[in-house]
Write a protein that holds these residues in place. Structure first.
Motif, mmCIF file in Angstrom:
data_model
loop_
_atom_site.group_PDB
_atom_site.id
_atom_site.type_symbol
_atom_site.label_atom_id
_atom_site.label_comp_id
_atom_site.label_asym_id
_atom_site.label_seq_id
_atom_site.Cartn_x
_atom_site.Cartn_y
_atom_site.Cartn_z
ATOM 1 N N MET A 1 0.841 -1.191 0.000
ATOM 2 C CA MET A 1 0.000 0.000 0.000
ATOM 3 C C MET A 1 0.880 1.247 0.000
ATOM 4 N N ASN A 2 0.481 2.236 -0.769
ATOM 5 C CA ASN A 2 1.161 3.534 -0.774
ATOM 6 C C ASN A 2 0.470 4.456 0.218
ATOM 7 N N VAL A 3 1.223 4.924 1.216
ATOM 8 C CA VAL A 3 0.682 5.786 2.259
ATOM 9 C C VAL A 3 1.301 7.167 2.141
ATOM 10 N N LEU A 4 0.464 8.168 2.175
ATOM 11 C CA LEU A 4 0.911 9.553 2.082
ATOM 12 C C LEU A 4 0.619 10.241 3.411
ATOM 13 N N VAL A 5 1.648 10.788 4.037
ATOM 14 C CA VAL A 5 1.505 11.496 5.306
ATOM 15 C C VAL A 5 1.760 12.975 5.053
ATOM 16 N N VAL A 6 0.846 13.834 5.499
ATOM 17 C CA VAL A 6 1.004 15.274 5.323
ATOM 18 C C VAL A 6 1.280 15.898 6.686
ATOM 19 N N GLY A 7 2.461 16.475 6.844
ATOM 20 C CA GLY A 7 2.855 17.081 8.107
ATOM 21 C C GLY A 7 4.077 16.388 8.685
ATOM 22 N N SER A 8 4.977 17.177 9.276
ATOM 23 C CA SER A 8 6.228 16.595 9.770
ATOM 24 C C SER A 8 6.531 16.991 11.207
ATOM 25 N N GLY A 9 5.463 17.187 12.008
ATOM 26 C CA GLY A 9 5.653 17.298 13.447
ATOM 27 C C GLY A 9 5.738 15.906 14.044
ATOM 28 N N ILE A 10 5.622 15.811 15.361
ATOM 29 C CA ILE A 10 5.739 14.512 16.020
ATOM 30 C C ILE A 10 4.695 13.524 15.497
ATOM 31 N N GLU A 158 -14.537 8.004 -5.902
ATOM 32 C CA GLU A 158 -15.447 6.942 -5.464
ATOM 33 C C GLU A 158 -15.613 6.931 -3.943
ATOM 34 N N GLY A 159 -15.741 8.114 -3.381
ATOM 35 C CA GLY A 159 -16.019 8.231 -1.962
ATOM 36 C C GLY A 159 -14.843 8.052 -1.035
ATOM 37 N N ALA A 160 -13.637 7.953 -1.591
ATOM 38 C CA ALA A 160 -12.450 7.765 -0.749
ATOM 39 C C ALA A 160 -11.368 8.749 -1.171
ATOM 40 N N VAL A 161 -10.534 9.148 -0.207
ATOM 41 C CA VAL A 161 -9.407 10.030 -0.512
ATOM 42 C C VAL A 161 -8.298 9.198 -1.145
ATOM 43 N N ARG A 162 -7.866 9.602 -2.321
ATOM 44 C CA ARG A 162 -6.875 8.835 -3.077
ATOM 45 C C ARG A 162 -5.627 9.638 -3.420
ATOM 46 N N GLY A 163 -5.486 10.790 -2.795
ATOM 47 C CA GLY A 163 -4.293 11.575 -3.067
ATOM 48 C C GLY A 163 -4.469 13.004 -2.608
ATOM 49 N N VAL A 171 4.794 25.296 -7.669
ATOM 50 C CA VAL A 171 4.253 24.602 -8.846
ATOM 51 C C VAL A 171 3.185 23.617 -8.397
ATOM 52 N N ALA A 172 2.000 23.643 -9.066
ATOM 53 C CA ALA A 172 0.919 22.729 -8.726
ATOM 54 C C ALA A 172 1.329 21.294 -9.053
ATOM 55 N N THR A 173 1.219 20.415 -8.070
ATOM 56 C CA THR A 173 1.657 19.031 -8.206
ATOM 57 C C THR A 173 0.664 18.124 -7.502
ATOM 58 N N GLY A 174 0.496 16.908 -8.042
ATOM 59 C CA GLY A 174 -0.393 15.948 -7.412
ATOM 60 C C GLY A 174 0.340 14.702 -6.964
ATOM 61 N N PHE A 175 -0.169 14.070 -5.899
ATOM 62 C CA PHE A 175 0.372 12.808 -5.406
ATOM 63 C C PHE A 175 -0.784 11.836 -5.223
ATOM 64 N N ARG A 176 -0.632 10.626 -5.732
ATOM 65 C CA ARG A 176 -1.636 9.596 -5.556
ATOM 66 C C ARG A 176 -1.237 8.688 -4.406
ATOM 67 N N ALA A 177 -2.217 8.104 -3.737
ATOM 68 C CA ALA A 177 -1.927 7.209 -2.618
ATOM 69 C C ALA A 177 -3.141 6.349 -2.327
ATOM 70 N N ASP A 178 -2.894 5.204 -1.698
ATOM 71 C CA ASP A 178 -3.980 4.341 -1.243
ATOM 72 C C ASP A 178 -4.590 4.864 0.056
ATOM 73 N N ALA A 179 -3.783 5.578 0.833
ATOM 74 C CA ALA A 179 -4.266 6.137 2.100
ATOM 75 C C ALA A 179 -3.547 7.450 2.353
#
Length: 214
Positions: A1-10, A158-163, A171-179
């Motif tokens: 699974m590809n996991v995308l985490v946004v934020g780099s605090g604790i 389809e009702g789920a966050v995918r990126g 620059v506008a950029t997109g990232f895809r992820a399973d979660a």
């Protein structure tokens, strides 16, 4: 699974490490540089080590008293049940909490705590020590870190966050992820008077609301 985490605090750093250790491919995206934000500025300690006259139940009672009865009991239960385990995890990841001459963890007492149950690192530099250790752990792991990327939108399919969509170096950029895990911190900078760092502008809260989160 590809996991995308946004934020780099604790929260974000820990989530990225846990996701990697669970066997997932992890990308961590942060608005500034790794280490920016509130974690490195935290001067208080971490509570959760109990002596012979102390207990998790007493810690919970102190927390509920300090919150004037408004604290969420379920959240308080997690705090007191997992505090010692999380401190042990931070030690394993390289956080050098202050020790006594005999080598035991040096416990402090502050705020509404009735017992000495709080560990510090470097005196009042606990947040900086935790941030540095977790960043070093992330850099050692095969985790992709994308810095200077401002979150602008969650991609819903389809009702789920995918990126996500971001402005990366303008620059506008997109990232895809399973979660997608949002760990973007608070919104203190939306107010006229705050001690929050400049990046605390509620980005994650805003994009989540726009995507339909409750």
């Amino acid at each position: 699974m590809n996991v995308l985490v946004v934020g780099s605090g604790i929260a974000g750093l820990t989530a990225a490490l846990h996701a990697h250790e669970a066997g997932h491919a992890v990308t961590l995206v942060t608005k500034g540089a790794l280490g920016d934000g509130s974690t490195g500025l935290a001067q208080g300690g971490v509570a959760g080590i109990y002596g012979p006259d102390d207990s998790a139940q007493q810690h919970a009672a102190d927390t509920m008293d300090a919150g004037a009865g408004l604290s969420d009991p379920a959240a308080v239960d997690v705090l007191v049940a997992e505090g010692a385990e999380r401190i042990a995890e931070l030690i394993a990841r390289g956080v050098g909490f202050d020790r006594t001459a005999e080598g035991a963890l040096q416990l402090g007492r502050e705020a509404a705590h009735r017992h000495a149950r709080i560990v510090h690192a470097g005196g009042d530099a606990t947040g900086a020590a935790i941030s540095a250790a977790l960043i070093a752990a992330v850099r050692r792991a095969p985790i992709t870190a994308v810095e200077q990327a401002l979150l602008t939108e969650l991609v819903v399919a389809e009702g789920a966050v995918r990126g996500i969509r971001v402005l990366h170096d303008g620059v506008a950029t997109g990232f895809r992820a399973d979660a997608v895990i949002l760990a973007t911190g608070g919104a203190g900078r939306l107010y006229a008077h705050t001690t929050n760092p400049t990046g605390a502008t509620g980005d994650g809260i805003a994009v989540a609301l726009r995507a339909g989160a409750a």
